[in-house]
Design an enzyme around this catalytic site. Sequence first.
Site, PDB file in Angstrom:
ATOM      1  N   GLY A  76      25.584  50.560  -5.977  1.00 58.92           N
ATOM      2  CA  GLY A  76      25.908  50.775  -4.571  1.00 58.92           C
ATOM      3  C   GLY A  76      24.677  51.316  -3.866  1.00 58.92           C
ATOM      4  O   GLY A  76      24.282  52.461  -4.098  1.00 58.92           O
ATOM      5  N   LYS A  82      37.934  68.016  -2.728  1.00 57.88           N
ATOM      6  CA  LYS A  82      37.209  67.048  -1.891  1.00 57.88           C
ATOM      7  C   LYS A  82      38.178  66.027  -1.298  1.00 57.88           C
ATOM      8  O   LYS A  82      38.031  65.620  -0.141  1.00 57.88           O
ATOM      9  CB  LYS A  82      36.108  66.351  -2.704  1.00 57.88           C
ATOM     10  N   GLU A  89      39.205  53.462   2.153  1.00 60.92           N
ATOM     11  CA  GLU A  89      39.578  54.056   0.852  1.00 60.92           C
ATOM     12  C   GLU A  89      40.915  54.801   0.944  1.00 60.92           C
ATOM     13  O   GLU A  89      41.224  55.596   0.073  1.00 60.92           O
ATOM     14  CB  GLU A  89      38.470  55.018   0.399  1.00 60.92           C
TER      15      GLU A  89
HETATM   16  P1  NAD Z   1      28.847  52.323   2.042  1.00 62.98           P
HETATM   17  O1  NAD Z   1      29.955  51.594   2.682  1.00 62.98           O
HETATM   18  O2  NAD Z   1      27.688  52.743   2.881  1.00 62.98           O
HETATM   19  O3  NAD Z   1      28.265  51.455   0.850  1.00 62.98           O
HETATM   20  C1  NAD Z   1      29.106  51.019  -0.199  1.00 62.98           C
HETATM   21  C2  NAD Z   1      28.840  49.546  -0.451  1.00 62.98           C
HETATM   22  O4  NAD Z   1      29.233  48.763   0.672  1.00 62.98           O
HETATM   23  C3  NAD Z   1      27.380  49.230  -0.693  1.00 62.98           C
HETATM   24  O5  NAD Z   1      27.324  48.233  -1.688  1.00 62.98           O
HETATM   25  C4  NAD Z   1      26.913  48.678   0.638  1.00 62.98           C
HETATM   26  O6  NAD Z   1      25.834  47.810   0.526  1.00 62.98           O
HETATM   27  C5  NAD Z   1      28.131  47.972   1.143  1.00 62.98           C
HETATM   28  N1  NAD Z   1      28.139  47.947   2.601  1.00 62.98           N
HETATM   29  C6  NAD Z   1      27.876  48.976   3.448  1.00 62.98           C
HETATM   30  N2  NAD Z   1      27.984  48.574   4.722  1.00 62.98           N
HETATM   31  C7  NAD Z   1      28.330  47.269   4.677  1.00 62.98           C
HETATM   32  C8  NAD Z   1      28.576  46.294   5.682  1.00 62.98           C
HETATM   33  N3  NAD Z   1      28.491  46.580   6.976  1.00 62.98           N
HETATM   34  N4  NAD Z   1      28.927  45.047   5.268  1.00 62.98           N
HETATM   35  C9  NAD Z   1      29.014  44.731   3.974  1.00 62.98           C
HETATM   36  N5  NAD Z   1      28.785  45.627   2.960  1.00 62.98           N
HETATM   37  C10 NAD Z   1      28.446  46.876   3.331  1.00 62.98           C
HETATM   38  O7  NAD Z   1      29.495  53.536   1.268  1.00 62.98           O
HETATM   39  P2  NAD Z   1      29.021  55.063   1.149  1.00 62.98           P
HETATM   40  O8  NAD Z   1      29.256  55.754   2.419  1.00 62.98           O
HETATM   41  O9  NAD Z   1      27.685  55.079   0.524  1.00 62.98           O
HETATM   42  O10 NAD Z   1      30.126  55.590   0.135  1.00 62.98           O
HETATM   43  C11 NAD Z   1      30.039  55.456  -1.272  1.00 62.98           C
HETATM   44  C12 NAD Z   1      31.016  56.461  -1.871  1.00 62.98           C
HETATM   45  O11 NAD Z   1      30.580  57.780  -1.501  1.00 62.98           O
HETATM   46  C13 NAD Z   1      32.443  56.311  -1.304  1.00 62.98           C
HETATM   47  O12 NAD Z   1      33.397  56.619  -2.293  1.00 62.98           O
HETATM   48  C14 NAD Z   1      32.477  57.348  -0.199  1.00 62.98           C
HETATM   49  O13 NAD Z   1      33.762  57.811   0.115  1.00 62.98           O
HETATM   50  C15 NAD Z   1      31.634  58.452  -0.833  1.00 62.98           C
HETATM   51  N6  NAD Z   1      31.083  59.407   0.100  1.00 62.98           N
HETATM   52  C16 NAD Z   1      30.488  58.982   1.258  1.00 62.98           C
HETATM   53  C17 NAD Z   1      30.000  59.931   2.137  1.00 62.98           C
HETATM   54  C18 NAD Z   1      29.293  59.517   3.399  1.00 62.98           C
HETATM   55  O14 NAD Z   1      28.991  60.399   4.218  1.00 62.98           O
HETATM   56  N7  NAD Z   1      28.972  58.244   3.593  1.00 62.98           N
HETATM   57  C19 NAD Z   1      30.127  61.302   1.845  1.00 62.98           C
HETATM   58  C20 NAD Z   1      30.695  61.678   0.651  1.00 62.98           C
HETATM   59  C21 NAD Z   1      31.188  60.724  -0.225  1.00 62.98           C
HETATM   60  C1  AOT Z   2      32.158  64.798   4.197  1.00 60.00           C
HETATM   61  N1  AOT Z   2      32.236  63.425   4.416  1.00 60.00           N
HETATM   62  O1  AOT Z   2      33.054  62.795   2.399  1.00 60.00           O
HETATM   63  C2  AOT Z   2      31.251  65.324   3.309  1.00 60.00           C
HETATM   64  O2  AOT Z   2      32.214  60.851   5.095  1.00 60.00           O
HETATM   65  O3  AOT Z   2      33.385  60.314   3.319  1.00 60.00           O
HETATM   66  C3  AOT Z   2      32.765  61.122   4.016  1.00 60.00           C
HETATM   67  C4  AOT Z   2      32.690  62.522   3.526  1.00 60.00           C
HETATM   68  C5  AOT Z   2      31.213  66.698   3.088  1.00 60.00           C
HETATM   69  C6  AOT Z   2      32.049  67.538   3.805  1.00 60.00           C
HETATM   70  C7  AOT Z   2      32.940  66.986   4.714  1.00 60.00           C
HETATM   71  C8  AOT Z   2      32.987  65.625   4.923  1.00 60.00           C
END
Ligand code: NAD
Ligand code: AOT
Length: 313
Positions: free
Chosen positions: A7, A188, A274
Site C-alpha cells: 500500500g 483506535k 472501511e
Molecule cells: P489510501 O486510500 O491513501 O491508500 C490505500 C490504497 O488505495 C493504496 O494502494 C493507494 O494507492 C490506493 N488509492 C489511494 N487513493 C486512490 C484513488 N484515488 N484511486 C485509486 N486507488 C487509490 O489509504 P491510507 O489512508 O494510506 O490508509 C491505509 C490504512 O491506514 C487504512 O486502514 C486507514 O484506515 C489507516 N489509517 C489512515 C490514516 C490516514 O490519516 N490516512 C490514519 C490512520 C490509519
Molecule cells: C486519526 N485519523 O485514523 C488519526 O484518518 O483514518 C484516519 C485516522 C489519529 C487520531 C485521530 C484520527
Amino acid sequence: MKIAVLGAGGMGSRFGLYLHRAGNEVVMIDGWKANVDAIRANGLKADLNGTEIVDRIPVFTPEEADKADMNADLIIVLVKAPQLEGILEAVKPLFKEDTHVICLMNGIGHEDVLKKYVKPENILLGVTMWTAGMKGPGSVELLGDGYVEIQELYPEGKEEALKIIDAFDKAGLRPKYSENLHYSIYRKACINGVINTLCALMDCNMMELAAMPYTADISRKIVSEFAACAAKEGVTLDQEEVNKAILVSCEPEHIGKHYPSMYQDLINNHRKTEIDYINGAISRKGKRYDVPTPYCDLITELIHNKEQFIGAK
Ligand code: NAD
Ligand code: AOT
C-alpha cells in the site's frame, strides 16, 4: 532492515518514506497503477509539514511482487480494509518462512484475514496515530505529529516486535510497545468510529466536528457501544479516557485540520469505505453478544447509503 510496504497510499507512503530515509532497504507495492507510474517517473513526492521532499523508493504493482522479492524481513500492511485479502493473495511470493508481517490498518479483525496467508506466529498488529492524505498519484501530504503502538499476536513474535520498535524509532515514527494489543485496537477503532464516520457524514474536518453541539454526546454513545462489545471479549475500555482522546485529537494544535481517511474515501474520491470493519464490526458483534448497538447500526447504514448514493467504487 529489508522492508516491503503493502500500500503506497497516504499512510504506506509515510511509513515507506520515513523508513527509507532512515537507511532501511524499502520497496513499496501498490495496486493503483497511476500511483505506481507516478512514483516510478518522478519519485515519491511528500509535503512533510510544509517541506517538499522527493524520495526515490522502488515501487511495484502486486502482479510484479516476484520482481520486488528481496527476502523482506518485514512486510508492513497499510491498504484499505476492503483491499486486504486481494493484495495478500497477489503478493503470496513475498511470504517466506521468516517473513514477519505487521498490519497497522484501522479496523477490527484483520488478523483473521492475515492468518490465511501468514504463519500466525509471524503476525504483529498495531495502530497508527499519524495522519496522511494523497494529493494525487505519487504525491502525499503528511501533516502533524503521531505515534505507533505495536504488539505481537503470539508470544513468539515478541523479539520481532522489539526489532520493529527499534527500526521505527530510528526512523522517527515514535513507536511504543503496547502491553495490550486488543485494547490498543479497540481504542483506535472507537476514535475512527466517531471521527471518521461523523466527519464523512457532516462533511467537515476534525476541529469543525468537535465544535458541533451534539458531537461530545454522540461520541459517548458510540464509545459505549464499542466498550460493551469489547467487554464481552475481556477488554475493559476506559471510556472517559477514550472520549477525551477523541476531543483532544480534534484540537487545531493537534490534528484538527485533518480530514479522516473515511472522508478522503467517500467525499473526495467516491471510494467504498472501511465502515464494515469499524462501526459495522461492532453492529455484527452486538448481534452475536446480544448487546444493543443502535448508534453503530445507524451510522453503518448511513455510510452505506451515502456510498450507494454517490456510486462509490
Ligand atoms: P489510501 O486510500 O491513501 O491508500 C490505500 C490504497 O488505495 C493504496 O494502494 C493507494 O494507492 C490506493 N488509492 C489511494 N487513493 C486512490 C484513488 N484515488 N484511486 C485509486 N486507488 C487509490 O489509504 P491510507 O489512508 O494510506 O490508509 C491505509 C490504512 O491506514 C487504512 O486502514 C486507514 O484506515 C489507516 N489509517 C489512515 C490514516 C490516514 O490519516 N490516512 C490514519 C490512520 C490509519
Ligand atoms: C486519526 N485519523 O485514523 C488519526 O484518518 O483514518 C484516519 C485516522 C489519529 C487520531 C485521530 C484520527
